[in-house]
Write a protein that holds these residues in place. Structure first.
Motif, PDB file in Angstrom:
ATOM      1  N   TRP A  87       0.852  -1.190   0.000  1.00  0.00           N
ATOM      2  CA  TRP A  87       0.000   0.000   0.000  1.00  0.00           C
ATOM      3  C   TRP A  87       0.885   1.235   0.000  1.00  0.00           C
ATOM      4  CZ3 TRP A  87      -4.218  -0.778   4.379  1.00  0.00           C
ATOM      5  CH2 TRP A  87      -5.027  -1.868   4.027  1.00  0.00           C
ATOM      6  N   PRO A  94      -3.239  -9.605   5.345  1.00  0.00           N
ATOM      7  CA  PRO A  94      -4.502 -10.058   5.919  1.00  0.00           C
ATOM      8  C   PRO A  94      -4.285 -11.337   6.743  1.00  0.00           C
ATOM      9  CG  PRO A  94      -4.485 -10.282   3.513  1.00  0.00           C
ATOM     10  CD  PRO A  94      -3.158  -9.729   3.899  1.00  0.00           C
ATOM     11  N   PRO A 117     -17.532  -7.567   4.893  1.00  0.00           N
ATOM     12  CA  PRO A 117     -16.450  -8.145   4.065  1.00  0.00           C
ATOM     13  C   PRO A 117     -15.115  -7.482   4.324  1.00  0.00           C
ATOM     14  CG  PRO A 117     -18.109  -6.999   2.700  1.00  0.00           C
ATOM     15  CD  PRO A 117     -18.629  -6.992   4.105  1.00  0.00           C
ATOM     16  N   ASP A 118     -15.087  -6.183   4.645  1.00  0.00           N
ATOM     17  CA  ASP A 118     -13.796  -5.510   4.896  1.00  0.00           C
ATOM     18  C   ASP A 118     -13.525  -5.361   6.395  1.00  0.00           C
ATOM     19  OD1 ASP A 118     -15.772  -3.747   5.460  1.00  0.00           O
ATOM     20  OD2 ASP A 118     -14.813  -2.012   4.468  1.00  0.00           O
ATOM     21  N   TRP A 120     -11.955  -5.700  10.030  1.00  0.00           N
ATOM     22  CA  TRP A 120     -10.563  -5.847  10.530  1.00  0.00           C
ATOM     23  C   TRP A 120     -10.510  -7.056  11.447  1.00  0.00           C
ATOM     24  CZ3 TRP A 120      -5.978  -3.387   9.648  1.00  0.00           C
ATOM     25  CH2 TRP A 120      -4.916  -3.648  10.545  1.00  0.00           C
ATOM     26  N   ASP A 124      -4.838  -9.295  11.621  1.00  0.00           N
ATOM     27  CA  ASP A 124      -4.399  -8.490  10.467  1.00  0.00           C
ATOM     28  C   ASP A 124      -3.178  -7.678  10.858  1.00  0.00           C
ATOM     29  OD1 ASP A 124      -6.376  -9.395   8.837  1.00  0.00           O
ATOM     30  OD2 ASP A 124      -7.696  -7.621   9.065  1.00  0.00           O
ATOM     31  N   ARG A 150     -13.081  -1.545  10.421  1.00  0.00           N
ATOM     32  CA  ARG A 150     -12.872  -1.951   9.032  1.00  0.00           C
ATOM     33  C   ARG A 150     -11.436  -1.712   8.596  1.00  0.00           C
ATOM     34  NH1 ARG A 150     -17.898  -2.242   6.525  1.00  0.00           N
ATOM     35  NH2 ARG A 150     -19.545  -1.347   7.842  1.00  0.00           N
ATOM     36  N   ARG A 151     -11.010  -2.496   7.598  1.00  0.00           N
ATOM     37  CA  ARG A 151      -9.694  -2.251   7.002  1.00  0.00           C
ATOM     38  C   ARG A 151      -9.711  -0.868   6.343  1.00  0.00           C
ATOM     39  NH1 ARG A 151      -8.919  -8.355   4.389  1.00  0.00           N
ATOM     40  NH2 ARG A 151      -8.601  -9.339   6.408  1.00  0.00           N
ATOM     41  N   GLY A 153      -9.731   2.345   4.062  1.00  0.00           N
ATOM     42  CA  GLY A 153     -10.057   2.582   2.662  1.00  0.00           C
ATOM     43  C   GLY A 153      -9.058   3.540   2.050  1.00  0.00           C
TER      44      GLY A 153
END
Ligand code: ADP
Length: 592
Positions: A87, A94, A117-118, A120, A124, A150-151, A153
């Motif tokens: 990134w 993940p 779905p996203d 955390w 992780d 959440r992971r 964005g």
């Protein structure tokens, strides 16, 4: 929450790492990352050897307590970077891709993943390696537990990217400050060691004084300094360990080689931390490792002590924590300090040898004067008998012709022997170091006049003129009157003996402030430059035929020199063959 590590993990003391300002800057970055981007946990770690130590932890107090100062082996993190999604500066792994159930950062947050779905996951991993100018990895920024559950964005990732740069700058600064602090510590240790090493103290106390600066400067838990016995000087330093003598020999032989190669030897530590296993004699290495284990240490640095080509001893610095590696600065600093200590060992050894030599010379001088006086006394008694009987024979009118000539020859020989024996006895007395006593100041003038009076008869017999130049009044000198008389009589009788008829002999007495100068000048046969060099040694008689014709023992000037020197003075000669000689005696002046 659980600590994901099953290892007993090494730690550093975060409160002494780098400096307070740099640590605050790191904390600020960590807390900004957490707050601004919305994560509960942000950790900045620094690379030290093969470990990364968490030096700034932002999060719950539980997380901070558990993580701060804790180490993670780099070897656990690097493989994760390989598996990670790129990134930009951050790398995301993940949880599905993480192989073990051990969190590489050592922290598994106690959280339930949300149903998305996203979502955390506690396992992780989101980390950004931090680098120095030369692209060496110096640390890691890791974040965990997003408040959104959440992971991150794209917007959050953009923000994250900016904070990596900040974290990197703050960490670079902190590392530099830490290195600087280390250099200052080492320089301070070196300065203190040099001060002790150049002191006049005995070696044991020099080594003892060096202990504290070395322990502090090198942040060591253990220190042993030992010098090896050499040239009759015993070993010094820390008390002998109770290691088997075989181990001690091996450690010493390793230190000797290390001195020859101008290197330190590091043993212990975790693999890759400079441990020299396999690189050298394994028996030596084994001995050092066993010794280290017996002392309860995790890593030691053996620093050879020496001077020039000579290995003189060793210093062993030890740390309990095997992960606290010896930095390159510490290694070269240790060698520098070892040279200073080596010089102190040499100095004190020289001093000790000098002292031993002086006391040996003193013992020899005492022995020599004892032998001289014993032999002379033993000769004196039979000589007295001989001269006594000779006198009886000489006064016997019936002894005539050849018999009388023989007796005269025996008489001359006997007189010569008496002179030699008397001079030897005198020499023994003035050479005896045990007979030196402090002398009171006295007036030199009457002693000089007495000596002149005695010489006058001999001088007149040779039609020589005696001149005296002396100040009015007293000339105070620090010398025993009998000794001064002996010196003057000797110099005056030599002047008379070695000066042809009709010439002048001049005696000068002068006050020269701290000294009193007595000079006897003649217009005699003079002394060659070569003879002047040996003039004051026992039994020396000049090769000059004019001098040799005169009776003498060759001891008079030696006696003069001894007397003058033991009074803290000196005697000098100035002479030219065929022109004449001046003997100058300088003695400490008495108080006025
Ligand atoms: P001695 O006179 O009994 O031989 P000294 O020790 O007094 O012993 O002197 C050593 C030698 O130095 C003498 O033999 C002589 O050769 C030389 N010497 C000493 N004084 C004089 C002098 N004033 N002039 C010339 N030679 C001298």
């Amino acid at each position: 929450m659980t600590d994901g590590s099953s290892l007993a993990r090494p730690q550093i003391d975060v409160t002494t790492w780098s400096d307070a300002g740099s640590r605050d800057a790191l904390d600020l970055v960590a807390s900004s990352v957490a707050e601004m981007i919305g994560f509960e946990i942000a950790i900045i770690s620094v690379v030290r050897g093969e470990q990364m130590y968490a030096v700034s932890v932002e999060g719950s107090s539980g997380a901070t307590d558990a993580m701060l100062g804790l180490a993670t082996p780099i070897s656990m993190v690097l493989p994760e970077l390989e598996r990670a999604d790129d990134w930009g500066r951050f790398h995301f792994v993940p949880h599905e891709r993480i192989e073990s159930d051990v969190d590489p950062i050592g922290w598994i947050p106690d959280m339930e993943p949300i149903d998305a779905p996203d979502a955390w996951h506690p396992l992780d991993l989101l980390i950004a390696p931090l680098y120095d100018d030369a692209s060496h990895m110096i640390g890691l920024l890791s974040i965990d537990v997003p408040s959104s559950g959440r992971r991150p964005g794209p917007t959050q990732r953009d923000l994250l990217e900016r904070y990596v740069g900040q974290a990197e700058r703050a960490l670079r600064m902190a590392v530099e400050r830490d290195e600087l602090a280390e250099r200052i510590r080492l320089a301070e240790a070196a300065r203190r060691v040099v001060r002790f090493a150049t002191s006049q103290d005995d070696l044991e106390s020099v080594l003892d004084d060096c202990r504290e600066p070395l322990l502090e400067g090198f942040r060591a838990d253990y220190l042993s300094i030992r010098t090896y016995p050499s040239a009759g000087v015993p070993s010094a330093g820390s008390p002998s360990s109770n290691l088997p003598s075989d181990h001690v020999d091996k450690i010493r032989s390793r230190a000797r080689r290390a001195w020859a190669q101008q290197e330190v030897v590091i043993v212990g530590g975790r693999p890759g931390g400079g441990d020299e296993a396999g690189a050298v004699d394994t028996a030596e290495h084994r001995a050092m490792t066993e010794a280290m284990a017996m002392t309860g240490l995790g890593t030691v640095m053996l620093v050879p002590l020496g001077a020039g080509r000579e290995s003189l001893g060793h210093v062993i610095l030890g740390r309990k924590d095997p992960d606290l590696h010896w930095s390159p600065d510490e290694q070269s600093g240790a060698l520098d300090i070892a040279r200073d200590i080596g010089q102190a060992v040499v100095n004190s050894r020289n001093l000790l040898q000098e002292q031993q030599l002086v006391s040996e010379l003193r013992r020899l001088a005492t022995y020599k004067s004892q032998v001289l006086s014993t032999v002379s006394h033993e000769l004196k008694n039979p000589l007295s008998a001989i001269t006594g009987y000779l006198e009886m024979l000489e006064s016997d009118p019936s002894v005539t012709g050849d018999a009388r000539r023989s007796i005269d020859a025996v008489d001359r020989a006997a007189r010569r022997m008496v002179r030699v024996v008397d001079d030897l006895l005198l020499l023994a007395a003035v050479e005896d170091p045990d007979s030196v006593r402090p002398t009171e100041p006295m007036d030199a003038v009457p002693v000089l006049l007495d000596a002149l009076e005695l010489t006058r008869v001999a001088a007149e017999r040779r039609q020589q003129r005696l001149e005296v130049i002396a100040p009015e009044g007293e000339v105070r000198v620090r010398c025993d009157a009998g000794d001064l008389d002996r010196v003057l009589t000797n110099l005056l009788s030599n002047a008379v003996k070695y000066t042809p008829q009709g010439r002048t002999i001049r005696v000068t007495l002068a006050d020269r402030g701290d000294e009193v100068e007595l000079a006897v000048t003649d217009e005699g046969i003079g002394i060659s430059a070569a003879d002047q060099e040996r003039l004051f040694t026992e039994f020396f008689r000049s090769t000059n035929p004019g001098a040799f014709a005169q009776p003498g023992t060759g001891l008079g000037l030696t006696i003069c020199r001894r007397i003058v020197e033991r009074h803290g003075g000196r005697i000098e000669v100035e002479s030219e063959l065929g022109v004449g000689s001046t003997f100058r005696v300088f003695l400490p002046a008495g108080d006025r």
